[in-house]
Design an enzyme around this catalytic site. Structure first.
Site, PDB file in Angstrom:
ATOM      1  N   GLY A   1       0.840  -1.209   0.000  1.00 20.22           N
ATOM      2  CA  GLY A   1       0.000   0.000   0.000  1.00 20.22           C
ATOM      3  C   GLY A   1       0.868   1.249   0.000  1.00 20.22           C
TER       4      GLY A   1
ATOM      5  N   ARG B   1      -0.440  -6.932  -4.717  1.00 21.28           N
ATOM      6  CA  ARG B   1      -0.560  -8.379  -4.920  1.00 21.28           C
ATOM      7  C   ARG B   1       0.655  -8.973  -5.641  1.00 21.28           C
ATOM      8  NH1 ARG B   1      -5.881  -9.659  -7.849  1.00 21.28           N
ATOM      9  NH2 ARG B   1      -5.671  -7.539  -8.602  1.00 21.28           N
TER      10      ARG B   1
ATOM     11  N   ASP C   1       5.857  -4.998   5.636  1.00 20.38           N
ATOM     12  CA  ASP C   1       6.401  -6.306   6.014  1.00 20.38           C
ATOM     13  C   ASP C   1       6.391  -7.288   4.842  1.00 20.38           C
ATOM     14  OD1 ASP C   1       3.609  -6.302   6.149  1.00 20.38           O
ATOM     15  OD2 ASP C   1       3.538  -7.843   7.695  1.00 20.38           O
TER      16      ASP C   1
ATOM     17  N   THR D   1       6.717  -6.606   1.649  1.00 18.17           N
ATOM     18  CA  THR D   1       7.816  -6.221   0.753  1.00 18.17           C
ATOM     19  C   THR D   1       9.160  -6.661   1.348  1.00 18.17           C
ATOM     20  OG1 THR D   1       6.519  -4.335  -0.008  1.00 18.17           O
ATOM     21  CG2 THR D   1       8.885  -4.225  -0.399  1.00 18.17           C
TER      22      THR D   1
ATOM     23  N   THR E   1       5.065   2.318   6.224  1.00 16.22           N
ATOM     24  CA  THR E   1       3.673   1.954   6.444  1.00 16.22           C
ATOM     25  C   THR E   1       3.072   2.922   7.454  1.00 16.22           C
ATOM     26  OG1 THR E   1       2.104   0.394   7.419  1.00 16.22           O
ATOM     27  CG2 THR E   1       4.371   0.135   8.115  1.00 16.22           C
ATOM     28  N   ILE E   2       1.827   3.271   7.219  1.00 20.85           N
ATOM     29  CA  ILE E   2       1.148   4.085   8.223  1.00 20.85           C
ATOM     30  C   ILE E   2       0.954   3.287   9.513  1.00 20.85           C
ATOM     31  CG2 ILE E   2      -0.057   5.539   6.548  1.00 20.85           C
ATOM     32  CD1 ILE E   2      -2.643   3.933   7.266  1.00 20.85           C
ATOM     33  N   ASP E   3       1.017   1.946   9.429  1.00 20.70           N
ATOM     34  CA  ASP E   3       0.693   1.103  10.596  1.00 20.70           C
ATOM     35  C   ASP E   3       1.800   1.102  11.654  1.00 20.70           C
ATOM     36  OD1 ASP E   3      -1.480   0.437   9.028  1.00 20.70           O
ATOM     37  OD2 ASP E   3      -0.651  -1.479   8.386  1.00 20.70           O
TER      38      ASP E   3
ATOM     39  N   ASP F   1       4.201  -0.935  12.017  1.00 22.47           N
ATOM     40  CA  ASP F   1       4.267  -2.286  12.603  1.00 22.47           C
ATOM     41  C   ASP F   1       5.422  -3.134  12.071  1.00 22.47           C
ATOM     42  OD1 ASP F   1       3.338  -2.700  10.036  1.00 22.47           O
ATOM     43  OD2 ASP F   1       1.693  -4.025  10.601  1.00 22.47           O
TER      44      ASP F   1
ATOM     45  N   GLY G   1      -4.568   0.408  10.684  1.00 22.59           N
ATOM     46  CA  GLY G   1      -3.461  -0.094  11.506  1.00 22.59           C
ATOM     47  C   GLY G   1      -3.281  -1.596  11.453  1.00 22.59           C
ATOM     48  N   ARG G   2      -4.211  -2.270  10.747  1.00 26.88           N
ATOM     49  CA  ARG G   2      -4.170  -3.733  10.645  1.00 26.88           C
ATOM     50  C   ARG G   2      -4.156  -4.376  12.034  1.00 26.88           C
ATOM     51  NH1 ARG G   2       0.015  -6.594   6.808  1.00 26.88           N
ATOM     52  NH2 ARG G   2       1.353  -5.509   8.264  1.00 26.88           N
TER      53      ARG G   2
ATOM     54  N   GLU H   1      -8.991  -0.702  13.701  1.00 25.27           N
ATOM     55  CA  GLU H   1      -9.742  -1.655  12.865  1.00 25.27           C
ATOM     56  C   GLU H   1      -9.496  -3.114  13.251  1.00 25.27           C
ATOM     57  OE1 GLU H   1      -8.477  -1.199   8.769  1.00 25.27           O
ATOM     58  OE2 GLU H   1      -6.422  -1.816   9.227  1.00 25.27           O
TER      59      GLU H   1
ATOM     60  N   ARG I   1     -22.736   7.614  16.846  1.00 27.00           N
ATOM     61  CA  ARG I   1     -22.393   7.695  15.419  1.00 27.00           C
ATOM     62  C   ARG I   1     -20.983   7.156  15.206  1.00 27.00           C
ATOM     63  NH1 ARG I   1     -27.081   8.946  15.205  1.00 27.00           N
ATOM     64  NH2 ARG I   1     -28.003  10.724  14.119  1.00 27.00           N
TER      65      ARG I   1
ATOM     66  N   HIS J   1      -9.041   5.284   3.937  1.00 23.83           N
ATOM     67  CA  HIS J   1      -7.829   5.642   3.184  1.00 23.83           C
ATOM     68  C   HIS J   1      -7.451   7.112   3.270  1.00 23.83           C
ATOM     69  CE1 HIS J   1      -8.805   1.672   1.638  1.00 23.83           C
ATOM     70  NE2 HIS J   1      -7.527   1.576   1.368  1.00 23.83           N
TER      71      HIS J   1
ATOM     72  N   GLN K   1      -6.463   8.348   5.768  1.00 24.02           N
ATOM     73  CA  GLN K   1      -5.255   8.303   6.615  1.00 24.02           C
ATOM     74  C   GLN K   1      -3.991   8.059   5.802  1.00 24.02           C
ATOM     75  OE1 GLN K   1      -6.466   5.795  10.412  1.00 24.02           O
ATOM     76  NE2 GLN K   1      -7.865   5.421   8.726  1.00 24.02           N
ATOM     77  N   ARG K   2      -4.145   7.560   4.580  1.00 21.16           N
ATOM     78  CA  ARG K   2      -2.965   7.219   3.764  1.00 21.16           C
ATOM     79  C   ARG K   2      -2.655   8.252   2.694  1.00 21.16           C
ATOM     80  NH1 ARG K   2      -3.557   1.062   2.231  1.00 21.16           N
ATOM     81  NH2 ARG K   2      -3.464   1.907   0.137  1.00 21.16           N
TER      82      ARG K   2
HETATM   83  O1  F6P Z   1      -1.019  -1.494   5.797  1.00 22.08           O
HETATM   84  C1  F6P Z   1      -1.575  -0.246   5.528  1.00 22.08           C
HETATM   85  C2  F6P Z   1      -3.063  -0.333   5.474  1.00 22.08           C
HETATM   86  O2  F6P Z   1      -3.557   0.965   5.179  1.00 22.08           O
HETATM   87  C3  F6P Z   1      -3.737  -0.907   6.713  1.00 22.08           C
HETATM   88  O3  F6P Z   1      -3.792  -0.010   7.782  1.00 22.08           O
HETATM   89  C4  F6P Z   1      -5.072  -1.327   6.157  1.00 22.08           C
HETATM   90  O4  F6P Z   1      -5.630  -2.370   6.912  1.00 22.08           O
HETATM   91  C5  F6P Z   1      -4.731  -1.785   4.763  1.00 22.08           C
HETATM   92  O5  F6P Z   1      -3.496  -1.182   4.427  1.00 22.08           O
HETATM   93  C6  F6P Z   1      -5.745  -1.416   3.715  1.00 22.08           C
HETATM   94  O6  F6P Z   1      -5.364  -1.982   2.522  1.00 22.08           O
HETATM   95  P1  F6P Z   1      -6.027  -1.642   1.116  1.00 22.08           P
HETATM   96  O7  F6P Z   1      -5.441  -0.353   0.643  1.00 22.08           O
HETATM   97  O8  F6P Z   1      -5.651  -2.797   0.257  1.00 22.08           O
HETATM   98  O9  F6P Z   1      -7.500  -1.528   1.340  1.00 22.08           O
END
Ligand code: F6P
Length: 357
Positions: free
Chosen positions: A8, A70, A106, A108, A128-130, A132, A173-174, A230, A274, A280, A282-283
């Site tokens: 991502g 992928r 991870d 990659t 990664t934004i995560d 991790d 954040g996976r 999430e 609510r 996304h 966040q990305r």
């Molecule tokens: O690993 C980064 C991330 O944004 C995770 O926080 C999230 O679960 C996942 O990728 C979302 O992936 P995609 O862009 O394939 O929906």
């Protein structure tokens, strides 16, 4: 040297590409941009990078090289999962590549470690934004995502207070809670729920009910702001899967636990509840200044490793120093929030509900 961005995207990828390319060109090294991550290596899609291509991309979000989540040379989704790594090595040789900088998460890093072991010299840069990735205390992109969460919480607080509502914000954040933890603290959340601490719904409910009961006293409005990652699951329950991707090395896509929590809480509260799923957002967009600096440090350090011929390593941040660690030690691992992490303790000390005792 080849450069690719895999998995991502995240803010700061272009800042790494820029720093590494400029450093390599200054050292007299030719630089080849590989398009769409490992897909470009598998299909031979590459282009030369010069100063003018990277000059002005420091603050651009996304990646000028494109990416793919992928593409895996050891499991080609387009060829029934065939191992095409030998073809990738031949393609890299034909393109005159002496090595490749792989900027990614991870997945990659796993692929980079395996290609390096097969004889294609690789250097990893953790993104990664995560936040991790094993053996680095920070990945670039994380700070930008945290800033988005903090801003969203700040905006949602004013509307929550006006209506006396419970507002749930679901972060990415996976399987790691770093974004929810830092974003939740920066945004002043009343409850922060992490995958590492399976929550008891009753405790979250009690937090909301307690705040509801305070409405009207000392100017309290009864609202509650909840930041949930999430990857969270209720104690004894399972994570919420939004969908699965066919033919992906990492097929599970999480999402929806915020809505699940809303359905658990609302029947027992007077307030309306609510949910906002940040997704996304966040990305995307421009990296924060911190991420621009970290990405530049990583790009510079990765290029230096390449010039010194120190392949098979990933650059990493430890105790604010930019160091390198063997790719083989990063592969197959991730980094989660330790339950006793100082920030978790700080949140607890502030009276933030963590959904656990
Ligand atoms: O690993 C980064 C991330 O944004 C995770 O926080 C999230 O679960 C996942 O990728 C979302 O992936 P995609 O862009 O394939 O929906």
């Amino acid at each position: 040297m080849g450069i690719l961005t895999g998995g991502g995207d995240c803010p700061g990828l272009n800042a790494v590409i820029r720093a590494a390319t400029l450093e390599l060109l200054n050292a007299g090294v030719q630089v080849t941009g590989i398009e769409r991550g490992f897909l470009g290596l598998m299909r031979g899609q590459m282009r030369r990078l010069h100063t003018q291509e990277v000059d002005d991309i420091l603050d651009q979000g996304g990646t000028i090289l494109g990416t793919h989540n992928r593409a895996d040379p050891f499991h080609d989704f387009a060829r029934n999962g065939a191992d095409v790594s030998a073809q990738v090595l031949a393609c890299a040789r034909q393109a005159g590549l002496d090595g490749v900088l792989a900027i990614g998460g991870d997945g990659t890093m796993d692929i980079a470690a395996r290609l390096d072991a097969l004889g294609l010299p690789m250097i990893g840069v953790p993104k990664t934004i995560d936040n991790d990735i094993a053996l680095t205390e920070r990945t670039f992109g994380f700070d930008s995502a945290v800033a988005v969460v903090a801003e969203a919480l700040g905006r949602l607080r004013t509307t929550a207070r006006s209506h006396g509502r419970v507002m749930i914000v679901e972060t990415m954040g996976r399987y790691a809670g770093w974004i929810a933890l830092e974003g939740g603290i920066a945004g002043g959340a009343d409850a922060i729920l992490l995958p590492e601490l399976p929550f008891e719904p009753q405790r979250v409910l009690q937090c909301c009910q307690h705040r509801e009961a305070l409405a009207g006293s000392l100017g309290h409005d009864g609202s509650t702001l909840i930041c949930i990652a999430e990857g969270c699951a209720p104690a004894g329950g399972s994570m919420t899967v939004a969908h699965t991707l066919a033919d992906s090395p990492d097929p599970v896509r999480l999402g929806g636990v915020g809505e699940r929590l809303r359905a658990l809480l609302e029947p027992h509260l007077q307030s309306e509840v609510r949910t906002t799923l940040l997704g996304h957002v966040q990305r995307g967009g421009t990296p924060t200044a911190y991420d621009r600096v970290l990405a530049t440090r990583f790009g510079h350090a990765a290029a230096r490793l390449a010039v010194q011929g120190r392949f098979g390593h990933m650059v990493a941040l430890q105790a604010d120093a930019c160091i390198s660690v063997p790719l083989s030690e990063v592969a197959g691992r991730t980094r989660q929030v330790p339950p006793g992490h100082p920030l978790v303790e700080a949140a607890r000390g502030l009276g933030v509900c963590l959904g656990v005792a």
